[in-house]
Design a protein around this motif. Structure first.
Motif, PDB file in Angstrom:
ATOM      1  N   ARG A 145       0.833  -1.199   0.000  1.00  8.15           N
ATOM      2  CA  ARG A 145       0.000   0.000   0.000  1.00  8.15           C
ATOM      3  C   ARG A 145       0.865   1.244   0.000  1.00  8.15           C
ATOM      4  NH1 ARG A 145      -4.452  -0.561   4.433  1.00  8.15           N
ATOM      5  NH2 ARG A 145      -4.994   1.402   3.442  1.00  8.15           N
ATOM      6  N   LEU A 156      10.820  -6.575   3.472  1.00 12.60           N
ATOM      7  CA  LEU A 156      10.319  -7.750   4.177  1.00 12.60           C
ATOM      8  C   LEU A 156      11.476  -8.634   4.585  1.00 12.60           C
ATOM      9  CD1 LEU A 156       7.588  -9.334   4.760  1.00 12.60           C
ATOM     10  CD2 LEU A 156       7.439  -7.102   3.656  1.00 12.60           C
ATOM     11  N   GLU A 157      11.527  -8.941   5.882  1.00  8.55           N
ATOM     12  CA  GLU A 157      12.551  -9.850   6.400  1.00  8.55           C
ATOM     13  C   GLU A 157      11.863 -11.155   6.774  1.00  8.55           C
ATOM     14  OE1 GLU A 157      15.105  -7.923   9.246  1.00  8.55           O
ATOM     15  OE2 GLU A 157      15.567  -9.794  10.285  1.00  8.55           O
ATOM     16  N   HIS A 158      12.558 -12.275   6.621  1.00 13.13           N
ATOM     17  CA  HIS A 158      11.962 -13.539   7.048  1.00 13.13           C
ATOM     18  C   HIS A 158      13.003 -14.392   7.754  1.00 13.13           C
ATOM     19  CE1 HIS A 158      13.936 -15.134   3.513  1.00 13.13           C
ATOM     20  NE2 HIS A 158      13.447 -16.352   3.693  1.00 13.13           N
ATOM     21  N   ILE A 182       2.945  -8.402  -2.729  1.00 15.03           N
ATOM     22  CA  ILE A 182       3.742  -8.877  -1.595  1.00 15.03           C
ATOM     23  C   ILE A 182       3.401 -10.319  -1.251  1.00 15.03           C
ATOM     24  CG2 ILE A 182       2.130  -7.795   0.033  1.00 15.03           C
ATOM     25  CD1 ILE A 182       4.437  -7.365   1.911  1.00 15.03           C
ATOM     26  N   LYS A 198      -0.768 -14.198   8.454  1.00 15.58           N
ATOM     27  CA  LYS A 198      -0.397 -12.925   9.093  1.00 15.58           C
ATOM     28  C   LYS A 198       0.054 -13.106  10.534  1.00 15.58           C
ATOM     29  CE  LYS A 198      -2.455  -9.783   6.041  1.00 15.58           C
ATOM     30  NZ  LYS A 198      -1.912  -8.467   5.757  1.00 15.58           N
ATOM     31  N   PRO A 225       6.793 -16.323  10.190  1.00 15.61           N
ATOM     32  CA  PRO A 225       7.751 -15.276  10.570  1.00 15.61           C
ATOM     33  C   PRO A 225       8.178 -14.383   9.395  1.00 15.61           C
ATOM     34  CG  PRO A 225       8.798 -17.457  10.640  1.00 15.61           C
ATOM     35  CD  PRO A 225       7.359 -17.672  10.290  1.00 15.61           C
ATOM     36  N   PHE A 226       7.497 -13.228   9.321  1.00 15.74           N
ATOM     37  CA  PHE A 226       7.854 -12.153   8.387  1.00 15.74           C
ATOM     38  C   PHE A 226       7.796 -10.854   9.186  1.00 15.74           C
ATOM     39  CE2 PHE A 226       5.851 -15.167   5.374  1.00 15.74           C
ATOM     40  CZ  PHE A 226       6.816 -15.223   4.384  1.00 15.74           C
ATOM     41  N   TRP A 227       8.658  -9.923   8.835  1.00 13.23           N
ATOM     42  CA  TRP A 227       8.632  -8.608   9.480  1.00 13.23           C
ATOM     43  C   TRP A 227       8.774  -7.539   8.423  1.00 13.23           C
ATOM     44  CZ3 TRP A 227      11.459 -12.824  11.015  1.00 13.23           C
ATOM     45  CH2 TRP A 227      11.058 -13.425  12.215  1.00 13.23           C
ATOM     46  N   LYS A 228       7.882  -6.524   8.530  1.00 16.16           N
ATOM     47  CA  LYS A 228       7.849  -5.444   7.543  1.00 16.16           C
ATOM     48  C   LYS A 228       8.540  -4.203   8.089  1.00 16.16           C
ATOM     49  CE  LYS A 228       3.415  -6.183   5.191  1.00 16.16           C
ATOM     50  NZ  LYS A 228       2.115  -6.459   5.801  1.00 16.16           N
ATOM     51  N   ARG A 229       9.352  -3.586   7.253  1.00 20.79           N
ATOM     52  CA  ARG A 229       9.913  -2.278   7.585  1.00 20.79           C
ATOM     53  C   ARG A 229       9.560  -1.284   6.483  1.00 20.79           C
ATOM     54  NH1 ARG A 229      16.203  -1.256   8.795  1.00 20.79           N
ATOM     55  NH2 ARG A 229      16.344  -2.098   6.683  1.00 20.79           N
ATOM     56  N   TRP A 275       9.848  -0.133  11.782  1.00 23.22           N
ATOM     57  CA  TRP A 275       9.297  -1.477  11.751  1.00 23.22           C
ATOM     58  C   TRP A 275       7.801  -1.403  11.983  1.00 23.22           C
ATOM     59  CZ3 TRP A 275      12.003  -5.459   9.952  1.00 23.22           C
ATOM     60  CH2 TRP A 275      13.391  -5.292   9.874  1.00 23.22           C
ATOM     61  N   VAL A 276       7.042  -2.095  11.143  1.00 21.52           N
ATOM     62  CA  VAL A 276       5.585  -2.079  11.258  1.00 21.52           C
ATOM     63  C   VAL A 276       5.177  -2.864  12.508  1.00 21.52           C
ATOM     64  CG1 VAL A 276       3.436  -2.838  10.144  1.00 21.52           C
ATOM     65  CG2 VAL A 276       5.301  -1.860   8.764  1.00 21.52           C
ATOM     66  N   GLU A 277       4.233  -2.307  13.284  1.00 25.73           N
ATOM     67  CA  GLU A 277       3.728  -2.990  14.485  1.00 25.73           C
ATOM     68  C   GLU A 277       2.655  -4.000  14.070  1.00 25.73           C
ATOM     69  OE1 GLU A 277       4.337  -2.302  17.943  1.00 25.73           O
ATOM     70  OE2 GLU A 277       6.066  -1.114  17.269  1.00 25.73           O
ATOM     71  N   ALA A 278       2.592  -5.121  14.782  1.00 25.04           N
ATOM     72  CA  ALA A 278       1.539  -6.110  14.522  1.00 25.04           C
ATOM     73  C   ALA A 278       0.187  -5.471  14.809  1.00 25.04           C
ATOM     74  CB  ALA A 278       1.750  -7.338  15.402  1.00 25.04           C
ATOM     75  N   VAL A 309       5.125 -11.006  14.501  1.00 21.93           N
ATOM     76  CA  VAL A 309       5.285 -11.057  13.046  1.00 21.93           C
ATOM     77  C   VAL A 309       4.279 -10.130  12.356  1.00 21.93           C
ATOM     78  CG1 VAL A 309       6.150 -13.402  13.231  1.00 21.93           C
ATOM     79  CG2 VAL A 309       3.727 -13.014  12.688  1.00 21.93           C
ATOM     80  N   THR A 310       4.653  -9.649  11.174  1.00 18.08           N
ATOM     81  CA  THR A 310       3.819  -8.686  10.440  1.00 18.08           C
ATOM     82  C   THR A 310       3.854  -8.958   8.942  1.00 18.08           C
ATOM     83  OG1 THR A 310       5.721  -7.191  10.359  1.00 18.08           O
ATOM     84  CG2 THR A 310       4.138  -6.827  12.127  1.00 18.08           C
ATOM     85  N   GLY A 311       3.669 -10.239   8.578  1.00 15.98           N
ATOM     86  CA  GLY A 311       3.703 -10.568   7.149  1.00 15.98           C
ATOM     87  C   GLY A 311       2.359 -10.387   6.471  1.00 15.98           C
TER      88      GLY A 311
END
Lengths: 143, 83, 143, 83
Positions: free
Chosen positions: C34, C44-46, C86, C111, C115-119, C128-131, D80-82
């Protein structure tokens, strides 16, 4: 953006999906001609003018209810073989819940609200497909 | 009034559309169907089981007790089976 | 048939969808980066190995629960721009209800369970995007 | 024991992985996190708020009170935030 197509041409899902990508979430449903029960060919009849109008009303209703950025309905008519695409429904919204629900709504309602009639040929004999009771129930859950 | 037939209704009547002028006593879709069933042997096979029929008046789905007053186009067909 | 891909390559939805067409009903969800709130890039980190295994478990669970003919999860990692795909989730089943529900299940659970993390980079600043709280609720509805 | 860090945990520690040998008194993930927080200033910024952390032991998600007995790989990361 609402896009409704009723045509004898093969359904090109890649192009339809690409045109839907206007916001963060895109959902789609594709229905394929089933080959079980020995069905050799399927023929789809529609009510020219009224069918397109019904699909446009449906897409507009979904767009309003779920604030969609885009809604697409493509329905094939004429003769087709097992494995071919018969219907494509696609939705786009800012969030996934709206896109997924609107997509399910469109395919459920399409089955009861749009004038199409299927005729199957099984073992050389043609027969008109009977409406399924479950389709009415699936459509009614959105009321 | 223009009548349109689809699916097995069309096949049984043998034609996809026809122009008709029902008598003034025919005011609803159900009455139109009953009147059509008496028109010919082919019509009788198409319209003899009204419970299996659905209709649209001027391209809008309607129940069988809907009025046909002023209708230009009435379509009669089996329950739909798209998707 | 289960197909899981985690890659920096662009997601080719047409090929993924075509590979899913093994039965009467195919549902898909595509998530796009978006661009609102001024997001310029997303990274995206994994967790290599563990992420793929988590997605495979998820796809296997959905396949068993809804008797799917096919399930596909493709998740992009690395840097991407707004409008790029994505994530893609696709399901195939004999009937539409199963395909649509399993598709919603996969994206909801992905979601919270993978384990993925968005920045995001917004106005030159990375964060870093919060859950999202809603993600946990969406995932929990399938239990 | 190999430790893996992801997202802002990795950034705060300054490295993505390290080998550690915690004392035998450290038996759970939560105790490991507390022990790590005391290792250096950088570790303190990463592990000082355990409520914001999640963990996997040998690649399986676990609650923070899970045992680390026999673990070869422990990963520590934010929610996590995928997708």
């Amino acid at each position: 953006m609402i896009r409704v197509t009723v045509s004898t041409a093969a359904i090109e899902v890649a192009a339809e999906l690409a045109a839907l990508e206007r916001d963060g979430a895109v959902a789609s449903f594709t229905g394929l001609v089933r080959g079980d029960d020995g069905v050799a060919t399927l023929e789809l009849e529609h009510y020219p003018g009224a069918t397109e109008a019904a699909l446009e009303r449906l897409a507009a209703a979904a767009s309003a209810r779920w604030s969609l950025s885009a809604a697409t309905i493509v329905h094939r008519v004429g003769a087709m073989a097992p494995g071919e695409r018969i219907v494509f429904v696609g939705t786009c919204a800012p969030h996934r819940g709206a896109a997924l629900e609107a997509c399910a709504y469109l395919i459920d309602r399409l089955k009861t609200d749009a004038p199409f009639w299927k005729r199957e040929t099984v073992n050389g004999a043609a027969r008109w497909v009977e409406a399924r009771h479950g389709d009415g129930e699936a459509a009614a859950r959105w009321e | 009034m223009r009548l349109l037939y689809f699916a097995w209704v069309r096949e049984r009547v043998g034609i996809g559309e026809e122009e008709v002028t029902p008598p003034s006593s025919v005011t609803t879709v159900a009455e139109l169907v009953a009147w059509l069933a008496a028109a010919s042997e082919r019509h009788a096979t198409a319209f003899g089981e009204p419970a299996r029929l659905r209709a649209a008046v001027d391209q809008a789905f309607v129940p069988m007790d809907a009025s046909i007053a002023g209708a230009r186009e009435v379509a009669i067909f089996p329950p739909v089976t798209g998707g």
